[in-house]
Design a protein around this motif. Structure first.
Motif, mmCIF file in Angstrom:
data_model
loop_
_atom_site.group_PDB
_atom_site.id
_atom_site.type_symbol
_atom_site.label_atom_id
_atom_site.label_comp_id
_atom_site.label_asym_id
_atom_site.label_seq_id
_atom_site.Cartn_x
_atom_site.Cartn_y
_atom_site.Cartn_z
ATOM 1 N N MET A 115 -2.817 0.411 -4.839
ATOM 2 C CA MET A 115 -1.802 1.109 -4.128
ATOM 3 C C MET A 115 -1.956 0.732 -2.566
ATOM 4 O O MET A 115 -3.075 0.759 -2.160
ATOM 5 N N THR A 116 -0.852 0.507 -2.135
ATOM 6 C CA THR A 116 -0.987 0.073 -0.550
ATOM 7 C C THR A 116 -0.131 1.304 0.098
ATOM 8 O O THR A 116 0.662 1.957 -0.407
ATOM 9 N N ALA A 117 -0.158 1.000 1.587
ATOM 10 C CA ALA A 117 0.488 2.420 2.440
ATOM 11 C C ALA A 117 1.911 1.674 2.136
ATOM 12 O O ALA A 117 2.770 2.853 2.143
ATOM 13 N N SER A 118 2.343 0.843 2.042
ATOM 14 C CA SER A 118 3.878 0.398 1.697
ATOM 15 C C SER A 118 4.188 1.104 0.515
ATOM 16 O O SER A 118 5.349 1.433 0.338
ATOM 17 N N ASP A 119 3.257 0.998 -0.503
ATOM 18 C CA ASP A 119 4.008 1.724 -1.589
ATOM 19 C C ASP A 119 3.796 3.169 -1.700
ATOM 20 O O ASP A 119 4.978 3.783 -2.098
ATOM 21 N N VAL A 120 3.210 3.916 -0.871
ATOM 22 C CA VAL A 120 3.283 5.076 -0.444
ATOM 23 C C VAL A 120 4.490 5.549 0.311
ATOM 24 O O VAL A 120 5.271 6.504 0.222
ATOM 25 N N LYS A 121 4.760 4.564 1.162
ATOM 26 C CA LYS A 121 5.934 4.810 2.194
ATOM 27 C C LYS A 121 7.534 4.729 1.137
ATOM 28 O O LYS A 121 8.330 5.139 1.358
ATOM 29 N N ASN A 122 7.251 3.858 0.105
ATOM 30 C CA ASN A 122 8.502 3.870 -0.853
ATOM 31 C C ASN A 122 8.323 4.695 -1.912
ATOM 32 O O ASN A 122 9.192 4.543 -2.679
ATOM 33 N N LYS A 164 -7.082 4.304 4.869
ATOM 34 C CA LYS A 164 -8.341 4.485 4.060
ATOM 35 C C LYS A 164 -7.762 5.416 2.884
ATOM 36 O O LYS A 164 -8.622 5.216 1.729
ATOM 37 N N LEU A 165 -6.944 6.264 2.802
ATOM 38 C CA LEU A 165 -6.719 7.132 1.689
ATOM 39 C C LEU A 165 -6.087 5.882 0.555
ATOM 40 O O LEU A 165 -6.146 6.422 -0.474
#
Length: 132
Positions: A1-8, A129-130
């Motif tokens: 999981m990436t920060a981009s995945d969380v954003k989307n 980090k999360l």
């Protein structure tokens, strides 16, 4: 999981629906039908046509590959959604939870930083980090 995945994350349900529709649209294995010509067995040289149906091995293999790929994509999206939701549930630190859930809702790092009165880079680092 990436920060981009969380954003989307907020778009995932729509993408999952589209992946399910794509899988459903593939339907069953394709059957080919054609017309062949021959002579009447009772009266020689009298032409007749016959309808034949069957499956092309190449068409079947191609269809199976497409179904497998569509199912793998759907599974990947469902796993990603579950990972993001589990991560959000497991966060104990209040600030981290706000950063993560706000990002899930589509807020930018700048907006989150302004709301929490912290630096935007701090938001980015904590989010990264999360996601690790």
């Amino acid at each position: 999981m990436t920060a981009s995945d969380v954003k989307n994350y907020r778009h995932l349900d729509k993408v999952i629906r589209a992946a399910k529709q794509k899988l459903d649209a593939l339907g069953e294995e394709p059957t080919l039908s054609d017309k062949v010509f021959g002579s009447n067995p009772e009266y020689a040289y009298e032409p007749r046509s016959f309808n034949v149906t069957g499956r092309s091995e190449l068409a079947v293999l191609t269809h199976r590959r497409k179904v497998r790929e569509a199912q793998e994509e759907l599974d990947r999206l469902l796993i990603l959604k579950r990972q993001i939701e589990e991560t959000a549930d497991d966060i104990e630190d209040c600030v981290d939870k706000i950063i993560f859930t706000s990002t899930m809702k589509g807020q930018s790092q700048t907006q989150i930083a302004m709301a929490l009165h912290i630096d935007q880079r701090t938001v980015g680092r904590r989010l990264q980090k999360l996601c690790e």
